[in-house]
Design an enzyme around this catalytic site. Structure first.
Site, PDB file in Angstrom:
ATOM      1  N   ASP A  92     -22.818  -5.753  -9.697  1.00  0.00           N
ATOM      2  CA  ASP A  92     -22.734  -5.649 -11.155  1.00  0.00           C
ATOM      3  C   ASP A  92     -23.096  -7.011 -11.739  1.00  0.00           C
ATOM      4  O   ASP A  92     -23.307  -7.977 -11.011  1.00  0.00           O
ATOM      5  CB  ASP A  92     -21.348  -5.163 -11.594  1.00  0.00           C
ATOM      6  CG  ASP A  92     -20.245  -6.152 -11.269  1.00  0.00           C
ATOM      7  OD1 ASP A  92     -20.545  -7.259 -10.775  1.00  0.00           O
ATOM      8  OD2 ASP A  92     -19.072  -5.826 -11.507  1.00  0.00           O
ATOM      9  N   ASP A 266     -19.795   4.616  -8.649  1.00  0.00           N
ATOM     10  CA  ASP A 266     -18.919   3.664  -7.961  1.00  0.00           C
ATOM     11  C   ASP A 266     -17.568   3.719  -8.642  1.00  0.00           C
ATOM     12  O   ASP A 266     -17.490   4.011  -9.839  1.00  0.00           O
ATOM     13  CB  ASP A 266     -19.450   2.223  -8.065  1.00  0.00           C
ATOM     14  CG  ASP A 266     -19.070   1.587  -9.392  1.00  0.00           C
ATOM     15  OD1 ASP A 266     -19.722   1.924 -10.400  1.00  0.00           O
ATOM     16  OD2 ASP A 266     -18.102   0.804  -9.444  1.00  0.00           O
ATOM     17  N   CYS A 304     -10.688  17.117   7.171  1.00  0.00           N
ATOM     18  CA  CYS A 304     -11.230  15.756   7.259  1.00  0.00           C
ATOM     19  C   CYS A 304     -11.318  15.286   8.713  1.00  0.00           C
ATOM     20  O   CYS A 304     -10.450  15.603   9.527  1.00  0.00           O
ATOM     21  CB  CYS A 304     -10.345  14.809   6.448  1.00  0.00           C
ATOM     22  SG  CYS A 304     -10.912  13.092   6.449  1.00  0.00           S
ATOM     23  N   CYS A 306     -11.624  11.918   9.578  1.00  0.00           N
ATOM     24  CA  CYS A 306     -11.336  10.477   9.660  1.00  0.00           C
ATOM     25  C   CYS A 306     -10.192  10.231  10.648  1.00  0.00           C
ATOM     26  O   CYS A 306      -9.447  11.148  10.992  1.00  0.00           O
ATOM     27  CB  CYS A 306     -10.992   9.931   8.279  1.00  0.00           C
ATOM     28  SG  CYS A 306      -9.249  10.070   7.840  1.00  0.00           S
ATOM     29  N   CYS A 309      -6.657  11.444   9.814  1.00  0.00           N
ATOM     30  CA  CYS A 309      -6.428  12.891   9.894  1.00  0.00           C
ATOM     31  C   CYS A 309      -6.518  13.439  11.315  1.00  0.00           C
ATOM     32  O   CYS A 309      -5.848  14.416  11.644  1.00  0.00           O
ATOM     33  CB  CYS A 309      -7.421  13.623   8.996  1.00  0.00           C
ATOM     34  SG  CYS A 309      -7.173  13.281   7.246  1.00  0.00           S
ATOM     35  N   HIS A 335      -9.327   7.249   4.913  1.00  0.00           N
ATOM     36  CA  HIS A 335      -9.320   8.674   4.589  1.00  0.00           C
ATOM     37  C   HIS A 335      -9.946   8.951   3.222  1.00  0.00           C
ATOM     38  O   HIS A 335     -10.797   9.829   3.084  1.00  0.00           O
ATOM     39  CB  HIS A 335      -7.901   9.261   4.618  1.00  0.00           C
ATOM     40  CG  HIS A 335      -7.863  10.601   3.950  1.00  0.00           C
ATOM     41  ND1 HIS A 335      -8.344  11.742   4.561  1.00  0.00           N
ATOM     42  CD2 HIS A 335      -7.520  10.957   2.682  1.00  0.00           C
ATOM     43  CE1 HIS A 335      -8.281  12.748   3.704  1.00  0.00           C
ATOM     44  NE2 HIS A 335      -7.782  12.305   2.566  1.00  0.00           N
TER      45      HIS A 335
HETATM   46 ZN   LIG Z   1      -8.970  11.985   6.573  1.00  0.00          ZN
END
Ligand SMILES: [Zn+2]
Length: 376
Positions: A92, A266, A304, A306, A309, A335
């Site tokens: 930015d 963003d 999910c 990740c 999870c 996550h």
């Molecule tokens: Zn997750």
């Protein structure tokens, strides 16, 4: 070297799927950019950010110009090397943070003088200096310096603020050194006044930019007004350039933004929420500090993939946050970023298959059915 470009792959109504070509690699759009304020996405290694599926990250000029300083980053080989992110980086202009400093800053026609929130040292930022700083950082996508109009604003204030931003946009364009695969984006302002937004689009298009950002939204006007401004603004932006909605937003904002033709987003929301114990999931938002997770071995989100999870249950995350262990914010940031990236991928695939509306309906139904959609 490749020229910077955005190519359209498919469309579904105003929504587009495409590919951003940059000096630091290609990024499929629509895309969400995790915020790496001080050359780090908080709580995450660069490898972890990559593992979530992110293709481009954002850096903050204001924070980096204060510490460690743009010239020092340049001497150390640029921001990509400094933070181990060889992919594209958008920075930015520093304007948004400086405008938020309140009494610590003074705006004039040429630029803005401000005092560092760290030690009170006085700095001066002009359109030319902001472009120079972003050059020294080796930013792939440089943003023009603008004034993010405060909300609410009267028509007269919004008009003169937008006009100032357009003059600064022209000066930013003149100061920018074109390089293969690098880009300069203009920023549309105009508060919530449709004619000012349209005038701003025309002024920027006349100057000519590699991409167009929509600024001054998500500043308190609410989602209905924000979507109304997108409906007004997007049709007036060049169709062959990427569109970036700055500082947005919730998962529902992302759905609505993509459906209105936005390609890039963003927001600190997924990372900030992750550090405070809140998880974005396909069933709504969970507060991991809540006692009802204390003996629940199920995953935060069964959809999910990740590490939070697939390797741990809710009870473990609950325990980490209750004990203020630093692994809690790390896992939950991982996550939340994974959830945001999965949402963007889902929208991209849905656009390619011409079923974005059905996809959005299904996602929203999931949040509602979960009865945990506390904050959407
Ligand atoms: Zn997750």
């Amino acid at each position: 070297m490749t020229a910077f470009a955005w190519t359209r792959t498919a469309g579904d109504g105003p929504a587009r799927a495409g590919l951003l070509h940059t000096a630091h690699g290609d990024v499929p759009t629509p895309t969400f950019m995790p915020v790496g304020t001080a050359a780090t996405v908080k709580a995450m290694t660069a490898d972890a950010v990559r593992a979530t599926g992110a293709g481009i990250v954002l850096g903050n000029t204001y924070h980096l110009m204060l510490r460690p300083g743009a010239e020092r980053v340049a001497a150390l080989g640029g921001l990509h090397r400094f933070m181990d992110w060889p992919g594209p980086i958008l920075t930015d202009s520093g304007g948004f943070q400086i405008m938020s400093l309140g009494k610590l800053r003074k705006l004039d026609a040429e630029g803005v003088t401000f005092r560092s929130h760290l030690d009170g040292t006085e700095y001066r930022l002009t359109p030319e200096r902001s472009i120079e700083i972003q050059y020294n950082l080796d930013s792939t996508i440089t943003m023009v310096l603008d004034e993010c109009t405060a909300f609410p604003a009267t028509y007269e204030v919004a008009e003169s603020s937008m006009a100032l931003s357009m003059r600064w946009a022209a000066r930013s364009r003149a100061a920018f050194q074109p390089r293969d695969g690098y880009a300069l984006f203009g920023i549309v302002q105009g508060s919530i006044f449709p004619d000012l937004r349209i005038k701003s689009c025309a002024a920027l298009a006349a100057i000519g930019f590699d991409g167009y950002a929509i600024g001054g939204l998500a500043v308190g006007e609410g989602q209905v007004e924000m979507f109304a401004m997108l409906d007004v603004t997007v049709p007036h932006l060049p169709g062959d350039r990427p569109r970036y909605l700055m500082g947005v937003g919730t998962p529902d904002d992302l759905l609505g933004g993509v459906m209105r033709g936005v390609d890039m987003f963003d927001c600190v929301m997924p990372t900030r929420a992750g550090r405070t114990g809140r998880a974005f999931t396909s069933r709504g938002i969970l507060n991991m500090r809540n006692a009802r997770h204390a003996v629940d071995n199920g995953p935060i989100d069964p959809a999910c993939v990740c590490p939070a999870c697939t390797k741990h249950g809710r009870a473990y995350l609950h325990h980490l946050f209750r004990c203020d262990e630093m692994l809690g914010p790390i896992l939950l940031t991982w996550h939340n970023l994974s959830y945001y990236q999965a949402l963007m991928r889902g929208m991209r695939v849905a656009i390619l298959e011409g079923r974005l509306h059905a996809y959005a309906d299904a996602v929203r139904a999931g949040w509602k059915d979960g009865k945990e959609a506390l904050l959407f």
